[in-house]
Design an enzyme around this catalytic site. Sequence first.
Site, PDB file in Angstrom:
ATOM      1  CG  ASP A 122      42.754  43.654  38.526  1.00 32.55           C
ATOM      2  OD1 ASP A 122      42.306  42.737  39.191  1.00 32.55           O
ATOM      3  OD2 ASP A 122      43.636  43.571  38.771  1.00 32.55           O
ATOM      4  CG  HIS A 165      44.737  40.106  40.124  1.00 35.00           C
ATOM      5  ND1 HIS A 165      44.250  40.797  38.875  1.00 35.00           N
ATOM      6  CD2 HIS A 165      45.400  39.074  40.113  1.00 35.00           C
ATOM      7  CE1 HIS A 165      45.478  40.259  38.302  1.00 35.00           C
ATOM      8  NE2 HIS A 165      45.896  39.043  38.390  1.00 35.00           N
ATOM      9  CB  SER A 201      48.982  38.456  38.212  1.00 29.87           C
ATOM     10  OG  SER A 201      47.661  37.728  37.876  1.00 29.87           O
TER      11      SER A 201
END
Length: 357
Positions: A332, A335, A42
């Site tokens: 978040d 990240h 991600s």
Amino acid sequence: MTNCHLLAALCVVFYSIAGGSYAIVRLPENVTIPAVIVFGDSIVDAGNNNDLFTVCKCNFPPYGRDFQGGKATGRFSNGKIPSDFLAEELGVKELVPAYLDPTIQMDDLLTGVTFATGCSGYDPVTGAIYGVKTLTDQLNSFREYIEILKAAVGENRTASILSQSMYLVATGTNDFTTTYFLLPDRRQQYNLSSYIDFTASAAAGFFQELYGLGARRVVVLSLPPQGCLPSQRTLAGGILRLCVEEYNEAAMLFNSKLMSVTHSLNNQLPDAKFVYADLYNPLLLLINDPRPTGFEVVNRGCCGSGDVEVAILCNRFDLFTCTDDSVYLFWDSYHPTQRAYKLLVHQLLTKIINDFF
Ligand SMILES: *[C@@H]1O[C@H](CO)[C@@H](O)[C@H](O)[C@H]1NC(C)=O
Ligand SMILES: *[C@@H]1O[C@H](CO)[C@@H](O)[C@H](O)[C@H]1NC(C)=O
Ligand SMILES: *[C@@H]1O[C@H](CO)[C@@H](O)[C@H](O)[C@H]1NC(C)=O
């Protein structure tokens, strides 16, 4: 605005483009980098999971709230991600799109795409847990991509694109935070030390396959100080939500293996460069001493409460999402923010770029 300072043979130039100024690493004169090609999780996924049935996606607000006026592309941040900043710094282009983006054009393919998918890892089990693409799947997409390039621009130009491009591989955190420390199966098969050996050798196998397909310039991103990710503080950092030392030590041990993997590949394959890029120490420095760079909150994400929200849990129904994300290191619970990514990629690239040429 031009502000140029010599850094070994290279120099860093600040350009003003479309109102925002950004840095570009100047390359030696005879070097061209036609494309940036990306694999991983991600950290560098620009939306490859959007059409998958998985919890590992984020193509909805508030993700992307600082991206082109508020566009949730599937990038796991409020804005751009490291692959975008790498391409920008190398002067290739501003954004690296997802290979599976249905609007992708031939020009996008010729200048590079990302095959990365959120929630994957070096361990094939990691991606499988979440129903996302493993590195093997990503390599299969890359093979398909190579055939598309050959059909469009011929074998020779394809070969030179493949050998001159900058590759970025950024993955491994989920192997530890999810597959090893959270779930029981891998811990029954491996102790930490043998799991680190297993994942590092999976990484070595992946790099060799990448070489076999034509890659010659590869940035290998280290693991972050994963015990300090807000989610890990919440899960295992106790009531004070401290950094989880055991997880950070695992990251350091894995990183030293990853570094030796790159060294031995460089010896075995002298026409290629695999360059280890340390994300661990610069990120830990920002966490321990955020003030000089203007960050104020480093132990919680901006989204929601900041303690747990990530992917589908970080959504438009989170009432407490922060308004000023520029003072947050994390977007978040997992990240970094766009601003943190930009700073880190710039630091990291100026440090390693000379190793390629
Ligand atoms: C680029 O130039 C440097 C210095 O002139 C030289 O050592 C190097 O071999 C050249 N590289 C290529 C790819 O031509
Ligand atoms: C491709 O490269 C080979 C070897 O360098 C050369 O002999 C051949 O003529 C090239 N083909 C085309 C279509 O340019
Ligand atoms: C971990 O497992 C390996 C291989 O199974 C074994 O050789 C090693 O002694 C174990 N290490 C620890 C610390 O238990």
